[in-house]
Design a protein around this motif. Structure first.
Motif, PDB file in Angstrom:
ATOM      1  N   LEU A   1      -9.056   3.474  -2.734  1.00 19.29           N
ATOM      2  CA  LEU A   1      -8.475   3.209  -4.140  1.00 19.29           C
ATOM      3  C   LEU A   1      -8.961   1.857  -4.426  1.00 19.29           C
ATOM      4  O   LEU A   1      -9.149   0.987  -3.687  1.00 19.29           O
ATOM      5  CB  LEU A   1      -7.055   3.197  -4.101  1.00 19.29           C
ATOM      6  CG  LEU A   1      -6.195   4.610  -3.952  1.00 19.29           C
ATOM      7  CD1 LEU A   1      -4.748   4.334  -3.603  1.00 19.29           C
ATOM      8  CD2 LEU A   1      -6.581   5.495  -4.749  1.00 19.29           C
ATOM      9  N   SER A   2      -9.213   1.738  -5.888  1.00 19.07           N
ATOM     10  CA  SER A   2      -9.542   0.528  -6.371  1.00 19.07           C
ATOM     11  C   SER A   2      -8.204  -0.351  -6.502  1.00 19.07           C
ATOM     12  O   SER A   2      -7.135   0.173  -6.501  1.00 19.07           O
ATOM     13  CB  SER A   2     -10.350   0.482  -7.900  1.00 19.07           C
ATOM     14  OG  SER A   2      -9.382   1.000  -8.775  1.00 19.07           O
TER      15      SER A   2
ATOM     16  N   LEU B   1      -2.607  -0.788  -8.496  1.00 20.39           N
ATOM     17  CA  LEU B   1      -1.504  -1.404  -9.376  1.00 20.39           C
ATOM     18  C   LEU B   1      -0.775  -0.513 -10.271  1.00 20.39           C
ATOM     19  O   LEU B   1      -0.023  -0.604 -10.761  1.00 20.39           O
ATOM     20  CB  LEU B   1      -1.966  -2.812 -10.127  1.00 20.39           C
ATOM     21  CG  LEU B   1      -2.482  -3.713  -9.188  1.00 20.39           C
ATOM     22  CD1 LEU B   1      -2.882  -4.831  -9.830  1.00 20.39           C
ATOM     23  CD2 LEU B   1      -1.412  -4.163  -8.176  1.00 20.39           C
ATOM     24  N   GLU B   2      -1.576   0.522 -10.809  1.00 23.26           N
ATOM     25  CA  GLU B   2      -1.234   1.478 -11.577  1.00 23.26           C
ATOM     26  C   GLU B   2       0.082   2.257 -11.113  1.00 23.26           C
ATOM     27  O   GLU B   2       0.954   2.733 -11.670  1.00 23.26           O
ATOM     28  CB  GLU B   2      -2.349   2.336 -12.068  1.00 23.26           C
ATOM     29  CG  GLU B   2      -2.711   2.403 -13.537  1.00 23.26           C
ATOM     30  CD  GLU B   2      -3.866   3.181 -13.553  1.00 23.26           C
ATOM     31  OE1 GLU B   2      -3.996   4.550 -13.272  1.00 23.26           O
ATOM     32  OE2 GLU B   2      -4.922   2.865 -14.332  1.00 23.26           O
ATOM     33  N   GLN B   3      -0.330   2.451  -9.781  1.00 28.11           N
ATOM     34  CA  GLN B   3       0.846   3.391  -9.042  1.00 28.11           C
ATOM     35  C   GLN B   3       1.703   2.580  -8.318  1.00 28.11           C
ATOM     36  O   GLN B   3       2.418   3.185  -7.482  1.00 28.11           O
ATOM     37  CB  GLN B   3       0.077   4.304  -8.066  1.00 28.11           C
ATOM     38  CG  GLN B   3      -1.034   5.051  -8.661  1.00 28.11           C
ATOM     39  CD  GLN B   3      -1.785   6.071  -7.556  1.00 28.11           C
ATOM     40  OE1 GLN B   3      -1.220   7.008  -6.944  1.00 28.11           O
ATOM     41  NE2 GLN B   3      -2.911   5.618  -7.439  1.00 28.11           N
TER      42      GLN B   3
ATOM     43  N   ALA C   1      -0.503   6.963   1.743  1.00 21.10           N
ATOM     44  CA  ALA C   1      -1.111   6.418   2.755  1.00 21.10           C
ATOM     45  C   ALA C   1      -2.267   5.828   2.383  1.00 21.10           C
ATOM     46  O   ALA C   1      -2.850   4.839   2.638  1.00 21.10           O
ATOM     47  CB  ALA C   1      -1.518   7.613   3.526  1.00 21.10           C
ATOM     48  N   ASP C   2      -2.763   6.343   1.167  1.00 21.72           N
ATOM     49  CA  ASP C   2      -4.033   5.725   0.376  1.00 21.72           C
ATOM     50  C   ASP C   2      -3.611   4.393  -0.020  1.00 21.72           C
ATOM     51  O   ASP C   2      -4.462   3.331   0.300  1.00 21.72           O
ATOM     52  CB  ASP C   2      -4.434   6.603  -0.764  1.00 21.72           C
ATOM     53  CG  ASP C   2      -5.193   7.973  -0.383  1.00 21.72           C
ATOM     54  OD1 ASP C   2      -5.571   7.931   0.816  1.00 21.72           O
ATOM     55  OD2 ASP C   2      -5.166   8.682  -1.350  1.00 21.72           O
ATOM     56  N   ILE C   3      -2.314   4.326  -0.530  1.00 22.59           N
ATOM     57  CA  ILE C   3      -2.130   3.003  -0.939  1.00 22.59           C
ATOM     58  C   ILE C   3      -1.694   1.882   0.184  1.00 22.59           C
ATOM     59  O   ILE C   3      -2.081   0.896   0.186  1.00 22.59           O
ATOM     60  CB  ILE C   3      -0.767   2.931  -2.027  1.00 22.59           C
ATOM     61  CG1 ILE C   3      -1.253   3.793  -3.285  1.00 22.59           C
ATOM     62  CG2 ILE C   3      -0.374   1.711  -2.137  1.00 22.59           C
ATOM     63  CD1 ILE C   3      -0.054   3.935  -4.188  1.00 22.59           C
ATOM     64  N   ASP C   4      -0.969   2.513   1.268  1.00 23.45           N
ATOM     65  CA  ASP C   4      -0.732   1.543   2.386  1.00 23.45           C
ATOM     66  C   ASP C   4      -2.331   1.136   3.071  1.00 23.45           C
ATOM     67  O   ASP C   4      -2.092  -0.100   3.221  1.00 23.45           O
ATOM     68  CB  ASP C   4      -0.303   2.507   3.603  1.00 23.45           C
ATOM     69  CG  ASP C   4       1.295   2.949   3.126  1.00 23.45           C
ATOM     70  OD1 ASP C   4       1.888   2.114   2.558  1.00 23.45           O
ATOM     71  OD2 ASP C   4       1.656   3.871   3.918  1.00 23.45           O
ATOM     72  N   ARG C   5      -2.994   1.829   3.006  1.00 25.19           N
ATOM     73  CA  ARG C   5      -4.478   1.456   3.684  1.00 25.19           C
ATOM     74  C   ARG C   5      -5.191   0.258   2.869  1.00 25.19           C
ATOM     75  O   ARG C   5      -5.445  -0.642   3.289  1.00 25.19           O
ATOM     76  CB  ARG C   5      -5.524   2.897   3.833  1.00 25.19           C
ATOM     77  CG  ARG C   5      -5.423   3.324   5.061  1.00 25.19           C
ATOM     78  CD  ARG C   5      -6.502   4.240   5.389  1.00 25.19           C
ATOM     79  NE  ARG C   5      -6.939   4.912   4.068  1.00 25.19           N
ATOM     80  CZ  ARG C   5      -6.382   6.044   3.609  1.00 25.19           C
ATOM     81  NH1 ARG C   5      -5.437   6.802   4.391  1.00 25.19           N
ATOM     82  NH2 ARG C   5      -6.582   6.786   2.558  1.00 25.19           N
ATOM     83  N   HIS C   6      -4.975   0.465   1.452  1.00 19.66           N
ATOM     84  CA  HIS C   6      -5.443  -0.477   0.546  1.00 19.66           C
ATOM     85  C   HIS C   6      -4.598  -1.873   0.730  1.00 19.66           C
ATOM     86  O   HIS C   6      -5.341  -3.046   0.882  1.00 19.66           O
ATOM     87  CB  HIS C   6      -5.220  -0.138  -0.971  1.00 19.66           C
ATOM     88  CG  HIS C   6      -6.070  -1.005  -1.952  1.00 19.66           C
ATOM     89  ND1 HIS C   6      -7.132  -1.028  -2.385  1.00 19.66           N
ATOM     90  CD2 HIS C   6      -5.335  -1.956  -2.561  1.00 19.66           C
ATOM     91  CE1 HIS C   6      -7.482  -1.949  -3.198  1.00 19.66           C
ATOM     92  NE2 HIS C   6      -6.273  -2.631  -3.334  1.00 19.66           N
ATOM     93  N   LEU C   7      -3.288  -1.718   1.009  1.00 20.00           N
ATOM     94  CA  LEU C   7      -2.628  -2.882   0.908  1.00 20.00           C
ATOM     95  C   LEU C   7      -2.915  -3.510   2.270  1.00 20.00           C
ATOM     96  O   LEU C   7      -2.633  -4.596   2.368  1.00 20.00           O
ATOM     97  CB  LEU C   7      -0.998  -2.390   0.772  1.00 20.00           C
ATOM     98  CG  LEU C   7      -0.702  -2.041  -0.528  1.00 20.00           C
ATOM     99  CD1 LEU C   7       0.917  -1.646  -0.430  1.00 20.00           C
ATOM    100  CD2 LEU C   7      -0.952  -2.940  -1.774  1.00 20.00           C
ATOM    101  N   GLU C   8      -3.143  -2.877   3.246  1.00 20.27           N
ATOM    102  CA  GLU C   8      -3.596  -3.619   4.554  1.00 20.27           C
ATOM    103  C   GLU C   8      -4.956  -4.254   4.340  1.00 20.27           C
ATOM    104  O   GLU C   8      -5.114  -5.311   5.153  1.00 20.27           O
ATOM    105  CB  GLU C   8      -3.781  -2.463   5.582  1.00 20.27           C
ATOM    106  CG  GLU C   8      -2.514  -2.075   6.116  1.00 20.27           C
ATOM    107  CD  GLU C   8      -2.625  -0.427   7.007  1.00 20.27           C
ATOM    108  OE1 GLU C   8      -3.658  -0.641   7.281  1.00 20.27           O
ATOM    109  OE2 GLU C   8      -1.715   0.075   7.273  1.00 20.27           O
TER     110      GLU C   8
END
Lengths: 79, 219
Positions: free
Chosen positions: A6-7, A12-14, A29-36
């Motif tokens: 994810l960009s 931030l949109e989600q 999980a996609d967001i979790d990975r990005h936040l890591e």
């Protein structure tokens, strides 16, 4: 299950939907990975979480006046 | 939590059921009242809906098998009483007026406290956004919540304060989940704007538009 990169904009949109627990497991999980990996988005997410927690604590609590307690006790005594 | 075993209220004697109910109600009183107060913004109305909810809960207590579910059940009844009363008073008109008024409030759709406060180069010690949140008092947030028009405040109290899902809030308020989403988004923006405005009014932050720290870090 396919993992998506994810960009920051997509995250931030989600973000609030994610914090509300309204995203499916794969999306979450996609967001979790990005936040890591992304300090900016992680910092933003942490800020929103803290503010949300404060809102939860402040919005759901107020000392009940003695008048209300007495009223409730009166109600219960009648039962 | 200990004593997790389900307790069938129907099989307890009346006195014991009453005692347990009373204990739970009194234990939850500050939370019930606080939630009611945020929903109604009025102390008399808040007391009335708490009393009504307790009364309804007691009269329907036999429907509840598991006492562990009593807190959530009480809050659901409280919310239902509020919504029902809200409709009865034909506040829908005020509701829409409030919504219209909200549209007039000088808050961009995506107002973000984080964008106002964040300074990207302060990474290793207390950041301004952390300090801002840490310094917030309950009364600051309560005042900001109370400044929101009904339709926005109610949704944020249901979802953020009480943990309702979008579909639960949608069913309770009888609006589509898309409406819940959009109201929540707007509500958060208005809430953050209200907190910012309060901080500026108290002299804790520079006035909106004074440059702030809007450095684009929030993307």
């Amino acid at each position: 299950m396919t993992e998506r990169e994810l960009s920051c904009e997509e995250v931030l949109e989600q973000l609030f939907t994610y914090l509300d627990g309204e995203i499916d497991a794969a999306g979450s999980a996609d967001i979790d990975r990005h936040l890591e990996r992304c300090r900016d988005c992680y910092t933003r997410a942490e800020f929103e979480k803290k503010l949300r927690l404060k809102t939860e604590q402040a919005g759901g609590f107020a000392p009940a006046p003695e008048r209300l307690r007495a009223r409730i006790r009166g109600l219960l005594d009648r039962y | 939590m200990s004593g997790k075993a389900s307790r069938r209220i129907g099989k307890q004697d009346q006195a014991e059921r009453k005692q347990r109910f009373e204990e739970e109600v009194l234990r939850l009183m500050d939370r019930l009242y606080g939630t009611a107060l945020r929903l109604t913004r009025n102390t008399d109305d808040a007391e009335d809906i708490v009393a009504e909810a307790v009364s309804k809960a007691w009269s329907r207590l036999d429907e509840l098998d598991d006492l562990d579910c009593l807190p959530g059940w009480l809050f659901r009844i409280l919310n239902n009483v509020f919504v029902s009363e809200w409709r009865k008073r034909q506040t829908r008109q005020r509701y829409w007026e409030d919504a219209k008024q909200a549209g007039d409030i000088d808050a961009p759709e995506d107002f973000s406290l984080f964008q106002k406060l964040h300074q990207p180069f302060l990474l290793w010690w207390g950041t301004p956004e952390d300090a801002f949140v840490n310094d917030l008092l309950h009364e600051d947030i309560q005042r900001a919540l109370d400044s929101l028009p009904d339709e926005y405040r109610v949704v944020i109290v249901l979802v953020e304060v009480q943990g309702y899902t979008y579909s639960e809030a949608s069913r309770l308020l009888e609006v589509p989940t898309g409406t819940i989403r959009s109201r929540l988004s707007r509500a958060r923006s208005l809430l953050q704007k209200a907190l910012w405005t309060q901080a500026c009014a108290a002299g804790l932050r520079s006035e909106p538009g004074d440059s702030g720290h809007d450095n684009g870090a929030g993307k």
